[in-house]
Write a protein that holds these residues in place. Structure first.
Motif, PDB file in Angstrom:
ATOM      1  N   LEU A  19      -5.062  17.718 -21.918  1.00 36.84           N
ATOM      2  CA  LEU A  19      -4.419  17.562 -20.449  1.00 36.84           C
ATOM      3  C   LEU A  19      -4.540  16.010 -19.837  1.00 36.84           C
ATOM      4  O   LEU A  19      -3.647  15.658 -18.926  1.00 36.84           O
ATOM      5  N   ASP A  21      -4.301  11.515 -20.409  1.00 41.87           N
ATOM      6  CA  ASP A  21      -3.373  10.953 -20.721  1.00 41.87           C
ATOM      7  C   ASP A  21      -3.294  10.023 -21.879  1.00 41.87           C
ATOM      8  O   ASP A  21      -2.859   8.727 -22.306  1.00 41.87           O
ATOM      9  N   PHE A 105       0.892  19.227 -26.430  1.00 37.03           N
ATOM     10  CA  PHE A 105       0.377  18.424 -25.381  1.00 37.03           C
ATOM     11  C   PHE A 105       0.646  16.811 -25.600  1.00 37.03           C
ATOM     12  O   PHE A 105       0.131  15.773 -25.260  1.00 37.03           O
ATOM     13  N   SER A 109       6.300  16.170 -25.050  1.00 34.26           N
ATOM     14  CA  SER A 109       6.332  17.603 -24.723  1.00 34.26           C
ATOM     15  C   SER A 109       6.119  17.456 -23.044  1.00 34.26           C
ATOM     16  O   SER A 109       6.565  18.229 -22.215  1.00 34.26           O
ATOM     17  N   LYS A 110       4.968  16.935 -22.728  1.00 34.84           N
ATOM     18  CA  LYS A 110       4.551  16.647 -21.204  1.00 34.84           C
ATOM     19  C   LYS A 110       5.605  16.205 -20.262  1.00 34.84           C
ATOM     20  O   LYS A 110       5.995  16.835 -19.245  1.00 34.84           O
ATOM     21  N   MET A 113       8.291  19.131 -20.057  1.00 35.77           N
ATOM     22  CA  MET A 113       7.915  20.026 -19.148  1.00 35.77           C
ATOM     23  C   MET A 113       7.957  19.539 -17.677  1.00 35.77           C
ATOM     24  O   MET A 113       8.533  20.292 -16.694  1.00 35.77           O
ATOM     25  N   THR A 114       7.808  18.314 -17.279  1.00 31.87           N
ATOM     26  CA  THR A 114       7.950  18.021 -16.153  1.00 31.87           C
ATOM     27  C   THR A 114       9.497  18.041 -15.835  1.00 31.87           C
ATOM     28  O   THR A 114       9.945  18.470 -14.775  1.00 31.87           O
ATOM     29  N   ILE A 120       2.475  22.759 -17.695  1.00 29.38           N
ATOM     30  CA  ILE A 120       2.205  22.844 -19.145  1.00 29.38           C
ATOM     31  C   ILE A 120       0.958  23.671 -19.401  1.00 29.38           C
ATOM     32  O   ILE A 120       0.826  24.332 -20.592  1.00 29.38           O
ATOM     33  N   ASP A 121       0.002  23.794 -18.572  1.00 29.10           N
ATOM     34  CA  ASP A 121      -1.170  24.826 -18.852  1.00 29.10           C
ATOM     35  C   ASP A 121      -0.718  26.199 -18.792  1.00 29.10           C
ATOM     36  O   ASP A 121      -1.507  27.267 -19.003  1.00 29.10           O
TER      37      ASP A 121
END
Length: 524
Positions: A19, A21, A105, A109-110, A113-114, A120-121
């Motif tokens: 998670l 950066d 991750f 992908s992040k 997700m946003t 994401i988790d």
């Protein structure tokens, strides 16, 4: 299943890394160092014994199975060669599983997700191990053909309808298509009518010349965030040496300037699938039509399928393998069917023959050819001017709507402005408008067809003189120009215009910016 993912993440304390950066490469490195449960090993070794073929290690996440969110193609899929050394093959498969987990991750992908308002988790990853369809030729392995089919086609041409579906087909592994390689595009209900092979020039220019195969050598290449790190990108000529092309190619005869259906000695081989699609050497079109029809009926919505096939030998016709099916859920698909209900005075353009689908709200410029004093004899000069304009948009990373009379991209400059695709690459919508004294049969976007579909560019034809569509050029003329020449004007809006296209109905419009379009709906 997802419990293995949960255990792996927790027992190796990976959430903190995942998670953070840090770069994708470092995330992958940490995941590859982590340990998977020993319980998996005997099961995997037993699986290798049964399959005896290369293995695709692919993601199957909770969100990918959602009927309402477009998650296809976000995570990685790795292919592992079949090796005699089963312990080494086990190591590779376990690393591939970890690499698929890591791809959840990665930065893309992040961001996704946003954009789709997911946390994401909460994502949980299961893995599918799937036999790779193919034959081995020396150190490389690939199927006769692979492809992607969609039960709805937002760019139907000629007699096609949106619901007839569309297929992209290629020699070799299907990743070639996913990566944007040149495939053969056709509707399974119209397999004889393929735009790419309709003329000699198109067939030589717009058909497949490369393909992907799995490298079967036990290579020392390390896993990378590129899931194609152990694939070979080969020339179609390499497949010719493998004698694997027989039913899938035609032969170009340079002496007679003709392409002959079928495989003949000498001459360039052109991937047309003519023997299969035109001469029914293998019933691929009806098989794909059935897969798309049954799939969309059972899922209750449009679907996308992935398939691969092996053409048989010695009287065995061959097999099509169904690899995956998923619902098509472009967010764009939620578009209102009543897209044309906006009154004319609130729109700049309306078209009853539109290609494409969805809503675009990131365009603030319109580049248009001035109808007044338009002369077809000036089309070549206009094309040069547009090329320069496009360059400035590309440099600024901005988009525009392009409107002009006749056929865009026609090689005959008397029929339209002879631009090539790179000269209009920043256009998000291309409009062919008829003039009272210059009425050319629309091209239906054929000149740029591959590019329109690949980049999701909209295409309108408008013939307001015949009551077909609407184009408010007077409104554009009333606005200040940020650029004006004898032939062209560019207008810029403070807020983006709204482009809406309903691909199922072939209708589209462009709305003037800053208007409350909900007023009509409130009144209703």
């Amino acid at each position: 299943c997802t419990d293995i993912f949960d255990t792996f993440m927790e027992s190796n304390n990976l959430y903190q890394v995942a998670l953070s950066d840090i770069p994708d490469e470092e995330i992958l490195e940490q995941f590859l160092k982590a340990k998977l449960s020993d319980e998996l090993k005997p099961d995997l070794l037993a699986f290798f014994d049964v399959v005896g073929k290369p293995i695709a290690v692919r993601s199957s996440s909770l969100l990918e199975d959602s009927h309402y969110q477009p998650f296809a193609g976000i995570y990685s899929t790795y292919m592992i060669p079949a090796l005699d050394d089963k312990e080494e093959m086990l190591r590779l498969v376990l690393d591939a599983v970890k690499a698929v987990y890591a791809s959840v991750f990665y930065a893309d992908s992040k961001a996704y997700m946003t954009a789709t308002s997911n946390v994401i988790d909460q994502e949980k990853m299961a893995i599918i191990l799937q036999e790779v369809v193919g034959n081995q030729y020396g150190d490389r392995y690939y199927p006769s053909f692979a492809g992607v089919g969609r039960s709805i086609n937002y760019y139907p041409i000629n007699d096609e309808k949106a619901e007839d579906g569309v297929v992209d087909l290629a020699v070799g592994l299907g990743k070639y298509i996913v990566d944007g390689g040149r495939s053969l595009r056709f509707s399974p209900r119209h397999p004889n009518k393929i735009l790419q092979t309709s003329t000699l020039d198109l067939a030589l220019r717009d058909t497949q010349t490369r393909f992907y195969a799995l490298d079967m050598k036990r290579s020392e290449k390390n896993f990378s965030i590129d899931d194609g790190f152990n694939l070979l990108k080969l020339s179609v000529r390499d497949a010719e040496k493998d004698n694997s092309l027989r039913l899938m190619v035609s032969t170009y005869d340079p002496m007679d300037q003709i392409i002959r259906d079928g495989y003949y000695e000498g001459g360039r081989k052109v991937v047309t699938f003519a023997n299969i699609l035109k001469h029914n050497a293998f019933p691929l079109a009806p098989i794909l039509d059935t897969m798309l029809t049954v799939g969309s009926r059972e899922m209750g919505r449009p679907v996308e399928i992935e398939f691969a096939g092996l053409l048989g030998t010695n009287g065995n016709p061959g097999t099509v393998y169904w690899l995956q099916i998923r619902p098509i859920v472009d967010m764009k698909e939620m578009l209102n069917d009543n897209v044309m209900d906006v009154p004319d005075e609130k729109t700049i353009l309306k078209s009853n023959t539109a290609l494409g689908h969805g809503i675009m709200d990131n365009v603030r410029h319109i580049v248009y050819v001035k109808s007044q004093n338009f002369k077809a004899s000036n089309n070549v000069n206009i094309a040069r001017e547009i090329e320069k304009i496009n360059r400035t948009f590309t440099e600024r990373e901005e988009y525009y709507i392009l409107i002009g009379p006749g056929r865009w991209g026609s090689s005959d400059s008397s029929l339209g402005i002879p631009v090539k695709w790179p000269h209009i690459s920043s256009a998000r919508l291309i409009v062919e408008s008829a003039l009272d004294n210059y009425r050319i049969e629309p091209s239906q976007g054929t000149h740029f067809f591959q590019n329109l579909t690949s980049f999701g560019v909209g295409y309108f034809t408008v013939n307001s003189f015949a009551g077909d569509g609407y184009y408010d050029e007077a409104y554009l003329d009333s606005l200040p120009a940020v650029y004006e020449s004898a032939s062209l004007r560019i207008v810029e809006f403070e807020k983006p215009v709204l482009i809406e296209i309903n691909g199922r109905k072939g209708k589209g419009l462009v709305t003037k910016p800053g208007l409350d379009l909900n007023e009509n709906k409130k009144e209703e």
